[in-house]
Design an enzyme around this catalytic site. Sequence first.
Site, PDB file in Angstrom:
ATOM      1  N   SER A 278       7.922  -0.971  -4.217  1.00 13.36           N
ATOM      2  CA  SER A 278       7.987  -0.002  -5.149  1.00 13.36           C
ATOM      3  C   SER A 278       7.316  -0.213  -6.334  1.00 13.36           C
ATOM      4  CB  SER A 278       9.240   0.969  -5.063  1.00 13.36           C
ATOM      5  OG  SER A 278      10.030  -0.136  -5.797  1.00 13.36           O
ATOM      6  N   CYS A 279       7.118  -1.463  -6.699  1.00 10.96           N
ATOM      7  CA  CYS A 279       6.862  -2.014  -8.243  1.00 10.96           C
ATOM      8  C   CYS A 279       5.382  -2.604  -8.419  1.00 10.96           C
ATOM      9  CB  CYS A 279       7.889  -3.005  -8.545  1.00 10.96           C
ATOM     10  SG  CYS A 279       9.562  -2.129  -8.710  1.00 10.96           S
ATOM     11  N   PHE A 280       5.310  -3.740  -7.373  1.00 11.23           N
ATOM     12  CA  PHE A 280       4.050  -4.518  -7.572  1.00 11.23           C
ATOM     13  C   PHE A 280       2.656  -3.441  -7.607  1.00 11.23           C
ATOM     14  CE2 PHE A 280       5.387  -9.026  -6.854  1.00 11.23           C
ATOM     15  CZ  PHE A 280       6.242  -8.921  -7.942  1.00 11.23           C
ATOM     16  N   LYS A 282       2.261  -0.225  -7.517  1.00 11.19           N
ATOM     17  CA  LYS A 282       2.387   0.823  -8.629  1.00 11.19           C
ATOM     18  C   LYS A 282       2.164   0.477 -10.051  1.00 11.19           C
ATOM     19  CE  LYS A 282       6.665   2.490  -9.960  1.00 11.19           C
ATOM     20  NZ  LYS A 282       7.048   2.708 -11.571  1.00 11.19           N
ATOM     21  N   ASP A 283       2.789  -0.716 -10.266  1.00  9.09           N
ATOM     22  CA  ASP A 283       2.702  -1.011 -11.756  1.00  9.09           C
ATOM     23  C   ASP A 283       1.418  -1.528 -12.105  1.00  9.09           C
ATOM     24  OD1 ASP A 283       5.228  -0.254 -11.955  1.00  9.09           O
ATOM     25  OD2 ASP A 283       6.242  -2.361 -12.024  1.00  9.09           O
TER      26      ASP A 283
END
Length: 461
Positions: A278-280, A282-283
């Site tokens: 959910s992070c890499f 997207k960020d």
Amino acid sequence: MRIAIVGGGYVGLVSGACLAAHGHEIVIVESDPNKVKLINQGNCPIFEAGLPELLTKTVGKSLKATDRIEDAIAVSEASFIAVGTPFDGDSIDLTQIEQAARDIGGALKNSSSYHLVVVKSTVVPGTTDNTVATLLEQTSGKKLGVDFGLGMNPEFLKEGTAVEDFMTPDRIVLGGNDTKAQDKLAQIYDCFANTDKVRVNNTTAEMIKYASNSLLATLISFSNEIGNLCKALPDTDVTSVLAGVCLDKRLSPIMPSGERITPEITSYLAAGCGFGGSCFPKDVNALRKFSAQHGVGSTVLDAVIDTNKKQPEQFVQLLNESMPDLTGKTVAILGLAFKPGTDDTRESPAISVIQQLLNTNAKLVVYDPIVDSLPPEIASSEISMAKNLKDATSQADAVLLVTAWEEFHGLADVLNAQNKQPLVVDGRRMLNPADFDQYRGIGLGPRTQNDKPDGNVASAA
Ligand code: UDX
């Protein structure tokens, strides 16, 4: 301190439970009534190691959940915004952040004491001081820096080790609009006396989070690019190459005692079938867009995403090279979660791998130790879910290892017990090639594979 946490998702719930365990009085504000009920019953709504135990310890004492934000803010000195900031392909979607700011502002209208609002969600630089500050002032009628303070406190927890990461933090970033806000935020984290604290303004705090995740993602794509080159070379194995790289004492320092330390960051210097979660993705994408909006190039991050997108294809290519026609073949896919230790399948490389195998006339069997249903992107009647490793591999002509679950170390034993020797394609380089008759691995050159290498690599030991 009495603290309201707006958002009972991954970050909000873990942060809330951990702060409650440290003696703060926490109210989690969650709009999903089912989640509120579960939390108040002490039942954990997500799969996360250590969290159920923490809820048992704190719920009904220092932790509770509600859907009534006004009540929660009225009794709190500080509130954290820990809602989702999904990336819609163009920019991060601030709908939930804006709603939370409006709700908190509305609840602060009648407050007579100083309140600290802290953004914990990942937001692009400037969001806290601009969007959130403006909405809070508009809806509360109060003045920032006088009636309320505004902080930014990014979260660095990893899924699967979230509780441990929160409880033993490597750093705590204390962003604030002024010293008063930073002091108040620091007070909340007094319980972590020995942790390095970084006191910065809110924009810097926001940037630290993006830069941190982007660096880790960059290491992975770098490793994958090196791995793809190794694969094209005879007798060259990316595992040995990167093990040699990691022995640089700037990456793995040698202590005065002669003992070598292997920092966790070196684990991101490993080739595989790509990063997800959910992070890499997207960020990194959000930072690229943000850079473009500021007229600044993001050549490195563009390449990080590009390499990552192609990595599941590199993985499936190993299968195609050894088994060009999949008609009538049974292919077992091991792993759906984006990484071991979680049931999260968001942006999992497994989705892309499976999508490439649909329409190949192969029979697909999927097994994950925790995830027991297919992610929506690949829900299809062509795919069957196996209940265990044995069932998944019993008919397999090829086995594709996508997620590095510990259990998969036992693959050779499971196959041997069934007297099976399918083609094994290792997307995480966690298996010993010598254990299999036919083995292909990410970043492993052609002749090396024919020679069935024993898997020995340079080691820090
Ligand atoms: C990440 C950051 O690590 C964390 O600090 C931040 O708060 C949120 O984003 P998370 O997404 O939970 O956490 O997982 P992480 O363990 O960092 O893995 C991210 C991706 O990198 C996964 O796809 C994982 O498989 C991959 N990865 C991780 C590797 O490919 N190799 C590794 O050695 C480690």
